[in-house]
Design a protein around this motif. Structure first.
Motif, PDB file in Angstrom:
ATOM      1  N   UNK A  98       0.781  -1.151  -0.102  1.00  0.00           N
ATOM      2  CA  UNK A  98       0.014  -0.045   0.130  1.00  0.00           C
ATOM      3  C   UNK A  98       1.012   1.214  -0.173  1.00  0.00           C
ATOM      4  N   UNK A  99       0.410   2.038  -0.794  1.00  0.00           N
ATOM      5  CA  UNK A  99       1.223   3.584  -0.933  1.00  0.00           C
ATOM      6  C   UNK A  99       1.096   4.365   0.617  1.00  0.00           C
ATOM      7  N   UNK A 100       2.183   5.061   0.593  1.00  0.00           N
ATOM      8  CA  UNK A 100       2.415   5.957   2.158  1.00  0.00           C
ATOM      9  C   UNK A 100       1.275   7.074   1.937  1.00  0.00           C
ATOM     10  N   UNK A 101       1.195   7.601   2.855  1.00  0.00           N
ATOM     11  CA  UNK A 101       0.335   9.011   3.037  1.00  0.00           C
ATOM     12  C   UNK A 101       1.168   9.856   2.056  1.00  0.00           C
ATOM     13  N   UNK A 102       2.517  10.190   2.069  1.00  0.00           N
ATOM     14  CA  UNK A 102       3.023  11.230   1.553  1.00  0.00           C
ATOM     15  C   UNK A 102       3.193  10.838  -0.076  1.00  0.00           C
ATOM     16  N   UNK A 103       3.284   9.658  -0.407  1.00  0.00           N
ATOM     17  CA  UNK A 103       3.237   9.395  -1.822  1.00  0.00           C
ATOM     18  C   UNK A 103       1.806   9.694  -2.415  1.00  0.00           C
ATOM     19  N   UNK A 104       0.815   9.194  -1.720  1.00  0.00           N
ATOM     20  CA  UNK A 104      -0.585   9.447  -2.154  1.00  0.00           C
ATOM     21  C   UNK A 104      -0.795  11.013  -2.182  1.00  0.00           C
ATOM     22  N   UNK A 105      -0.481  11.860  -1.039  1.00  0.00           N
ATOM     23  CA  UNK A 105      -0.565  13.247  -1.121  1.00  0.00           C
ATOM     24  C   UNK A 105       0.017  13.955  -2.429  1.00  0.00           C
ATOM     25  N   UNK A 106       1.355  13.451  -2.723  1.00  0.00           N
ATOM     26  CA  UNK A 106       2.041  13.790  -4.031  1.00  0.00           C
ATOM     27  C   UNK A 106       1.172  13.723  -5.285  1.00  0.00           C
ATOM     28  N   UNK A 107       0.503  12.512  -5.495  1.00  0.00           N
ATOM     29  CA  UNK A 107      -0.149  12.218  -6.564  1.00  0.00           C
ATOM     30  C   UNK A 107      -1.296  13.033  -6.629  1.00  0.00           C
ATOM     31  N   UNK A 108      -2.140  13.207  -5.350  1.00  0.00           N
ATOM     32  CA  UNK A 108      -3.582  13.721  -5.508  1.00  0.00           C
ATOM     33  C   UNK A 108      -3.462  15.223  -5.523  1.00  0.00           C
ATOM     34  N   UNK A 109      -2.431  15.722  -4.889  1.00  0.00           N
ATOM     35  CA  UNK A 109      -2.411  17.299  -4.883  1.00  0.00           C
ATOM     36  C   UNK A 109      -2.456  17.926  -3.737  1.00  0.00           C
ATOM     37  N   UNK A 110      -2.285  19.200  -3.568  1.00  0.00           N
ATOM     38  CA  UNK A 110      -2.645  19.781  -2.068  1.00  0.00           C
ATOM     39  C   UNK A 110      -4.161  19.712  -1.913  1.00  0.00           C
ATOM     40  N   UNK A 111      -4.360  19.713  -0.366  1.00  0.00           N
ATOM     41  CA  UNK A 111      -5.517  20.007  -0.134  1.00  0.00           C
ATOM     42  C   UNK A 111      -6.412  18.547   0.025  1.00  0.00           C
ATOM     43  N   UNK A 112      -6.158  17.681  -0.827  1.00  0.00           N
ATOM     44  CA  UNK A 112      -7.017  16.454  -0.999  1.00  0.00           C
ATOM     45  C   UNK A 112      -6.864  15.505   0.288  1.00  0.00           C
ATOM     46  N   UNK A 113      -5.884  15.195   0.427  1.00  0.00           N
ATOM     47  CA  UNK A 113      -5.747  14.340   1.567  1.00  0.00           C
ATOM     48  C   UNK A 113      -5.863  15.079   2.945  1.00  0.00           C
ATOM     49  N   UNK A 114      -6.552  14.527   3.875  1.00  0.00           N
ATOM     50  CA  UNK A 114      -6.909  15.321   5.076  1.00  0.00           C
ATOM     51  C   UNK A 114      -6.504  14.489   6.160  1.00  0.00           C
ATOM     52  N   UNK A 115      -6.186  15.018   7.496  1.00  0.00           N
ATOM     53  CA  UNK A 115      -5.632  14.477   8.512  1.00  0.00           C
ATOM     54  C   UNK A 115      -6.750  13.922   9.692  1.00  0.00           C
ATOM     55  N   UNK A 116      -8.031  14.937   9.624  1.00  0.00           N
ATOM     56  CA  UNK A 116      -8.687  14.723  10.592  1.00  0.00           C
ATOM     57  C   UNK A 116     -10.161  14.111  10.018  1.00  0.00           C
ATOM     58  N   UNK A 117     -10.916  13.316  10.891  1.00  0.00           N
ATOM     59  CA  UNK A 117     -12.008  12.739  10.490  1.00  0.00           C
ATOM     60  C   UNK A 117     -13.079  13.524  10.130  1.00  0.00           C
ATOM     61  N   UNK A 118     -13.072  14.525  11.176  1.00  0.00           N
ATOM     62  CA  UNK A 118     -14.256  15.556  11.046  1.00  0.00           C
ATOM     63  C   UNK A 118     -14.240  16.480   9.638  1.00  0.00           C
ATOM     64  N   UNK A 119     -12.750  16.677   9.479  1.00  0.00           N
ATOM     65  CA  UNK A 119     -12.677  17.235   7.958  1.00  0.00           C
ATOM     66  C   UNK A 119     -13.023  16.449   6.827  1.00  0.00           C
ATOM     67  N   UNK A 120     -13.046  15.155   6.939  1.00  0.00           N
ATOM     68  CA  UNK A 120     -13.292  13.944   6.036  1.00  0.00           C
ATOM     69  C   UNK A 120     -14.827  14.096   5.955  1.00  0.00           C
ATOM     70  N   UNK A 121     -15.471  14.075   7.218  1.00  0.00           N
ATOM     71  CA  UNK A 121     -17.062  13.940   7.023  1.00  0.00           C
ATOM     72  C   UNK A 121     -17.566  14.970   6.231  1.00  0.00           C
ATOM     73  N   UNK A 122     -17.247  16.336   6.681  1.00  0.00           N
ATOM     74  CA  UNK A 122     -17.625  17.462   6.082  1.00  0.00           C
ATOM     75  C   UNK A 122     -17.464  17.422   4.490  1.00  0.00           C
ATOM     76  N   UNK A 123     -16.274  17.036   4.172  1.00  0.00           N
ATOM     77  CA  UNK A 123     -15.888  16.933   2.692  1.00  0.00           C
ATOM     78  C   UNK A 123     -16.748  15.881   1.815  1.00  0.00           C
ATOM     79  N   UNK A 124     -17.145  14.641   2.424  1.00  0.00           N
ATOM     80  CA  UNK A 124     -17.739  13.814   2.039  1.00  0.00           C
ATOM     81  C   UNK A 124     -19.357  14.388   1.885  1.00  0.00           C
ATOM     82  N   UNK A 125     -19.851  15.016   2.952  1.00  0.00           N
ATOM     83  CA  UNK A 125     -21.187  15.548   2.913  1.00  0.00           C
ATOM     84  C   UNK A 125     -21.200  16.732   1.762  1.00  0.00           C
ATOM     85  N   UNK A 126     -20.257  17.469   1.693  1.00  0.00           N
ATOM     86  CA  UNK A 126     -20.506  18.472   0.705  1.00  0.00           C
ATOM     87  C   UNK A 126     -20.419  17.668  -0.777  1.00  0.00           C
TER      88      UNK A 126
END
Length: 500
Positions: free
Chosen positions: A146-174
Motif C-alpha cells: 500500500x502507498x504511503x500517505x506522502x506518496x498519495x498526497x503527492x499524486x492527488x495534489x494539495x488539500x485532497x489528503x486530510x488528517x482529521x476525520x471531521x474534515x473528511x465527513x464534512x468533505x464527503x457531505x459536501x
C-alpha cells in the motif's frame, strides 16, 4: 431535490491490507451489493471496514463492530498477520450518471491506515478525489505494498489528503450528500442501526422510529399536503384515463365501421354517377343522331326545293314553247282547216239542234241570267277573300319555318289549303322531334348535375369524416401525452413516495 438519475450511486468498494483482504474489490449492481459466503468468510469484516467507516472515519471499536462490541479494533485488522506494523486502505467509489459511461463523473473516498505494535491506536488519513482507483488514483505500489500517505498526497495534489476525520465527513457531505453536519451524523447513525445483524430480533419499534426520524430527511408540510391531494385525485385521474382509453377504443371501432360505410356509400354514389354519365352519353349520342337526321332532312329539303325550282323552270319553258306554237301561223292554219272541215260536217246537224236549243235557251235565259249574276258576285267575293288572306297565310308559313316560293301561290283555295297544311304538318313533325330530343338532352343534363352534386356531397362527407377522425386521433394522442407527462412530472417531483 435530487432524483435517481441525478445523484451519486456506489459502484465499487475496496479493502487493501486489512484482515485477510490483501487487495479485494467489490462491485455494486445498480447501487446495491450482496455479500454471500460461509461463516468466517469475511462478510461481516467487509461491512466493518467499509460501512460506515469510510463515510465516518472514526476508529471507535463499537462503531466498527456490527454487534457493537469492543473486541474488533482497527489495529487488530492491520496486524492480523502478526507483524510489527501494518499498512492498509478502505475505499468507496461513487458515480454520477451522464449521457454515456464516458460522461459519468466518478468520485472516490477512502481512509488510509498505519498501525505499529507499540502504539495503542493506528494513524489515519483521508481523501475525497475525482477519479477511479486503478486509473487516476493509485493506492498500491508496483511491488504490491500500500502507498504511503506522502506518496498519495503527492499524486492527488494539495488539500485532497486530510488528517482529521471531521474534515473528511464534512468533505464527503459536501461532495455527495449536501445534508449538513447534524443530518449527516443522523444518517451515519441510521446506517449503523440498519447494519446490525439480526435487526428484527429484539426489535424496539420506538427506538427504531426515533433512529429513522433522526436519519431520514424531514418531509415538507406542503409536499405532504400535495401528496395527499394527489392521492385523492389519483382515482379521478384513473377514471379519466379509463374513460379516455374507452373513448379511444370506441373511436377506433367507429372509424373502422364508418370507413366501411363511407366506402359503401361512395361506391353506391359512384355507381349512380357512372350510370348517369352513361345515360348522358347515350342522350348525347341520340342528340347527335337527331342533329345528323335534321341536317340530312334539311339537305333533302334543299334538294327538293332545288328540284321544285328546276321543275318550275321546265314548266315555264314548256308553257312558253306551247304559247309560241299556238301563236305560230302554221298552227293557226291547221286549226282553221280542221275547224272548217268539222264545221261543214256538223253544220247541218248543229243547225237542227240549234233551233231546238234556241227554243229551250229562250225559256231558260231568264233564270240563267239571274244565276249568272249570283255566280259572278260569289266569285268576286271569293277572289277578294283570297286576296285578303293570302299575305297572312304566307307570313304565318314563313314564321313557322315552312318553305314558300312565289310559284306555290295559286288561285285555287283547296290547292292552297292542301299545300299549306302539308308543309305545316311536316314542320310540326320536325319541331316535335326536335322538342323530344331537347327534352331528353335536358333530362340527361339534369341527371348529370344531380350525380355531380351527389358525388361532391359524398366527397365532402368523406373529407369531413376524415377530419373528424384525425381530430379524434389527435385529441386522444394529446390526452395520452398530457396524462403521461403529468404522471411523469408528478413522479419526478415526488420521489419520496414513488418508488424509483
Amino acid at each position: 431535490m435530487t432524483t435517481s438519475a441525478t445523484r451519486f450511486r456506489p459502484t465499487r468498494a475496496g479493502v487493501i491490507g486489512l484482515w485477510d483482504y490483501s487487495d479485494a474489490v467489490f462491485a455494486f449492481a445498480d447501487g446495491r451489493l450482496v455479500l454471500r459466503g460461509a461463516n468466517g468468510s469475511g462478510k461481516t469484516k467487509a461491512l466493518e471496514v467499509l460501512f460506515p467507516f469510510v463515510l465516518d472515519g472514526r476508529l471507535d471499536p463499537r462503531r466498527l463492530d456490527p454487534f457493537s462490541g469492543e473486541n474488533r479494533t482497527m489495529k487488530a485488522n492491520l496486524l492480523w498477520r502478526g507483524g510489527d506494523s501494518g499498512h492498509g486502505y478502505a475505499w468507496l467509489e461513487f458515480a454520477l450518471p451522464g449521457g454515456t459511461d464516458h460522461d459519468a463523473r466518478y468520485v472516490t473516498l477512502g481512509v488510509g491506515l498505519q498501525a505499529q505494535r507499540h502504539r495503542p491506536s493506528p494513524a489515519s488519513w483521508f481523501f475525497v478525489a475525482d477519479g477511479r482507483v486503478g486509473d487516476q488514483i493509485v493506492l498500491v505500489d508496483p511491488d504490491g505494498r500500500p502507498r504511503t500517505k506522502k506518496a498519495l498526497a503527492a499524486d492527488l495534489g494539495d488539500g485532497v489528503v486530510m488528517d482529521r476525520a471531521s474534515d473528511h465527513r464534512r468533505r464527503v457531505d459536501e461532495v455527495l450528500f449536501g445534508l449538513g453536519p447534524e443530518r449527516y451524523e443522523a444518517m451515519l447513525d441510521l446506517v449503523l442501526t440498519l447494519r446490525r445483524p439480526m435487526l428484527a430480533k429484539d426489535l424496539d419499534p420506538k427506538s427504531l422510529s426515533e433512529t429513522l426520524s433522526r436519519g431520514l430527511r424531514p418531509l415538507d408540510e406542503d409536499l405532504i399536503e400535495q401528496v395527499a391531494r394527489s392521492f385523492d385525485d389519483l382515482e379521478a385521474v384513473q377514471r379519466d384515463l379509463d374513460r379516455l382509453i374507452h373513448a379511444d377504443e370506441a373511436t377506433a371501432t367507429f372509424v373502422t365501421d364508418y370507413r366501411g360505410y363511407l366506402r359503401t356509400q361512395a361506391r353506391h354514389r359512384a355507381d349512380r354517377a357512372i350510370e348517369a354519365l352513361a345515360t348522358h352519353r347515350s342522350a348525347e349520342q341520340r342528340r347527335d343522331a337527331a342533329e345528323q337526321a335534321l341536317d340530312e332532312a334539311r339537305a333533302e329539303e334543299a334538294m327538293a326545293d332545288a328540284d321544285a325550282t328546276a321543275t318550275d323552270e321546265r314548266l315555264a319553258n314548256g308553257r312558253a314553247r306551247r304559247d309560241a306554237l299556238k301563236a305560230s301561223e302554221a298552227f293557226r292554219t291547221a286549226g282553221q282547216l280542221q275547224h272548217l272541215e268539222q264545221a261543214v260536217q256538223d253544220l247541218d246537224a248543229e243547225l237542227a239542234r240549234a233551233e231546238a236549243r234556241a227554243e229551250q235557251a229562250d225559256a231558260a235565259a231568264t233564270g240563267a241570267g239571274a244565276d249568272h249574276d249570283r255566280a259572278v258576285e260569289q266569285h268576286r267575293r271569293a277572289d277578294a277573300e283570297v286576296a285578303r288572306l293570302a299575305p297572312r297565310v304566307l307570313a304565318s308559313a314563313t314564321d313557322a319555318g315552312v318553305t314558300w316560293h312565289d310559284d306555290d301561290v295559286t288561285d285555287d283555295p283547296e290547292e292552297l289549303r292542301r299545300l299549306v297544311g302539308g308543309r305545316a304538318a311536316a314542320r310540326h313533325a320536325d319541331l316535335d322531334a326536335v322538342r323530344e330530343l331537347l327534352d331528353a338532352l335536358l333530362e340527361a343534363e339534369r341527371r348529370v348535375v344531380a350525380a355531380d352534386e351527389a358525388r361532391d356531397a359524398a366527397e365532402a362527407a368523406e373529407v369531413d369524416a376524415r377530419e373528424k377522425l384525425d381530430a379524434a386521433d389527435r385529441a386522444a394522442a394529446d390526452a395520452r401525452s398530457a396524462l403521461h407527462g403529468d404522471i411523469d412530472v408528478w413522479a419526478t417531483s415526488h420521489t419520496e413516495v414513488v418508488a424509483s
